[in-house]
Design an enzyme around this catalytic site. Structure first.
Site, mmCIF file in Angstrom:
data_model
loop_
_atom_site.group_PDB
_atom_site.id
_atom_site.type_symbol
_atom_site.label_atom_id
_atom_site.label_comp_id
_atom_site.label_asym_id
_atom_site.label_seq_id
_atom_site.Cartn_x
_atom_site.Cartn_y
_atom_site.Cartn_z
ATOM 1 N N ASP A 87 0.819 -1.215 0.000
ATOM 2 C CA ASP A 87 0.000 0.000 0.000
ATOM 3 C C ASP A 87 0.857 1.273 0.000
ATOM 4 O O ASP A 87 0.337 2.364 -0.220
ATOM 5 C CB ASP A 87 -0.924 0.014 1.221
ATOM 6 C CG ASP A 87 -2.035 -1.021 1.095
ATOM 7 O OD1 ASP A 87 -2.267 -1.522 -0.027
ATOM 8 O OD2 ASP A 87 -2.677 -1.334 2.117
ATOM 9 N N LYS A 115 -5.438 -3.120 -7.340
ATOM 10 C CA LYS A 115 -5.862 -2.324 -6.180
ATOM 11 C C LYS A 115 -7.014 -1.398 -6.573
ATOM 12 O O LYS A 115 -7.655 -1.602 -7.585
ATOM 13 C CB LYS A 115 -4.663 -1.556 -5.624
ATOM 14 C CG LYS A 115 -3.557 -2.461 -5.119
ATOM 15 C CD LYS A 115 -4.023 -3.257 -3.916
ATOM 16 C CE LYS A 115 -2.997 -4.244 -3.434
ATOM 17 N NZ LYS A 115 -3.491 -5.103 -2.387
ATOM 18 N N ARG A 130 -2.467 0.584 -9.955
ATOM 19 C CA ARG A 130 -1.530 1.568 -9.386
ATOM 20 C C ARG A 130 -0.221 1.673 -10.162
ATOM 21 O O ARG A 130 0.470 2.683 -10.039
ATOM 22 C CB ARG A 130 -1.270 1.272 -7.902
ATOM 23 C CG ARG A 130 -2.468 1.629 -7.066
ATOM 24 C CD ARG A 130 -2.224 1.531 -5.578
ATOM 25 N NE ARG A 130 -3.421 1.984 -4.877
ATOM 26 C CZ ARG A 130 -3.763 1.619 -3.659
ATOM 27 N NH1 ARG A 130 -2.998 0.797 -2.975
ATOM 28 N NH2 ARG A 130 -4.872 2.090 -3.108
#
Ligand code: S3P
Length: 438
Positions: A317, A344, A348
């Protein structure tokens, strides 16, 4: 809602950041399944966790709050009621995947929905193990939402090796394992965040972990009842990562981020940044049921690195923030084995590549990673208009990156920041970041 960020100067101050998202989901779920009254403090009041609360309220759990302290009156493992409508998990992959483990074991049917982004994310990864456990769970034809879960009499335990490094899949199976006959064993070849294991322990649920080489096996058995517990949730390392980045890339800066979770399975970014030359200290280290520390960060000149692939799952993350650090480091940074980034809240890898493009940074993107050609410690980004693709972490990483742009930068479509970081703008302003909504 857009962010407007002006070029930054020195940042100073002490901040607290909102509660850990992963721990908050798990605390709400276990408290709802417990046999009594649980008090949860520090819970993240972001939209993702509010979606989890809403789902359990719809199944008859009494959840109230006052001044940010939550009181959850658990209904017990067998006490959930059939909701009158579909369950909407909004943007939250963690919530829908973990709750599927619980919902697969119920004697009533449910339909699970999410927003546009969640509706595109892969669900086959939980459908497969849950089906092996005897669940009747049906995704749409392409393995996405909606999920229809039919009633079941009982689940069977399985022994399952995770095909993807995913704490969500592991945790989904662990929640289902609470209801399954026999011993459930999950093996991970890449270690992922272990908050389900620690939160199960905090609620008195026995979980055993054994390691063999790089492999870790988690074992648990059905429980008859879950004892209530009071849980105090610390700050989210993932949210802290944006302020770690801010202090590192801003001149003459020093920031103290208080009471942040520093669980070893979450702090890959810390190792990576230190390897790049970052000046980061952990102070007041403490351990309740999860390790915490205050994080002191000072401006640093960073060098590019080849990211150790073993760290990727432990900083998944934090990758958007890491990419900005790499773009302002001296030399090349190489990231491999990161194709999970494509699954995600947005893709990303693509979303950050397009932010780097807008900032005028050169990179080479491939299927499972990226090479970023850093501008160096004196590097200046082009001021730009950046598309966050409606992804909270892309929005926050780009907002912080904008501190090093030559002029004002606008980040588009930032509402989603409320899923994980309500009060992001106020926290930025507190340490001297010039950011506003526009
Ligand atoms: C989470 C696991 C990770 C992470 C997500 C939270 C969790 O997802 O990206 O934000 O709380 O279990 P994956 O398990 O899909 O990697």
């Amino acid at each position: 809602m857009n962010f407007l960020v002006r070029k930054g100067t020195s940042l100073k101050g002490e901040i607290n950041i909102p509660g850990d998202k992963s721990m908050s989901h798990r605390a709400i779920m276990l408290a709802s399944l417990s046999e009594g009254r649980c008090q949860i403090s520090g819970l993240l009041e972001g939209e993702d966790c509010l979606a989890t609360i809403d789902v359990f309220r719809k199944m008859g759990v009494n959840i109230s709050s006052s001044d940010g302290n939550y009181l959850i009156e658990g209904n017990g493992l067998k006490g959930l009621k059939q909701p009158n409508e579909s369950l909407d998990f909004g943007n939250s992959g963690t919530s829908i995947r973990l709750c599927s483990g619980v919902l697969s074991a119920q004697s009533f049917a449910t339909t699970l929905l999410g927003d546009e982004s969640l509706s595109l994310r892969p669900m086959q990864r939980i459908v497969e193990p849950l089906t092996l456990m005897g669940a009747k769970i049906l995704p749409s034809k392409d393995g996405t939402l909606p999920l229809s879960i039919l009633p079941t009499d009982s689940l069977q335990s399985i022994e399952y090796t995770l095909p993807v490094a995913s704490a969500q899949v592991k945790s989904c199976i662990m929640f289902a394992g609470l209801f399954a006959k026999g011993e459930t064993k999950i093996t991970e070849e890449v270690v992922t965040r272990n908050h389900t294991e620690t939160m199960f322990n905090a609620f008195g649920i026995p979980v055993e972990t054994s390691t063999s080489g790089n492999k870790k096996t988690i074992s648990l058995s059905r429980v008859e009842a879950i004892k209530p517990a009071n849980i105090d949730i610390c700050g989210d390392f993932s949210s802290a990562s944006f302020f770690i980045l801010a202090a590192l890339i801003s001149p003459d800066s020093e920031i103290l981020i208080k009471n942040v979770g520093v669980n070893a399975t979450r702090i890959g970014l810390l190792h990576a940044l230190r390897h790049m030359g970052a000046n980061i200290e952990l102070l007041n280290e403490d351990e309740a049921y999860e390790p915490t520390a205050d994080i002191l960060v000072r401006s640093s000149n960073l060098k590019g690195i080849s990211l150790n692939s073993a760290l990727v799952a432990n900083m998944i993350d934090e990758m958007p923030a890491f990419f900005i650090a790499a773009a302002l480091a001296e030399g090349v940074t190489i990231v491999k084995d990161a194709k999970e980034l494509r699954t995600k809240e947005s893709d990303r890898l693509e979303a950050m590549a397009s932010a780097l493009d807008a900032f005028g940074v050169k990179y080479h993107l491939n299927q499972d990673g990226i090479e970023i050609y850093g501008l160096g410690s004196q590097g200046v980004f082009k001021s730009a208009e950046i598309n966050s693709y409606g992804d909270h972490r892309i929005a926050m990483a780009s907002a912080i990156g904008s501190l090093r742009a030559d002029k004002e930068t606008r980040i588009l479509d930032c509402e989603n920041v409320n899923t994980s970081f309500p009060g992001f703008i106020d926290t930025c302003q507190k340490i001297g970041i010039n950011i506003n909504q526009s």
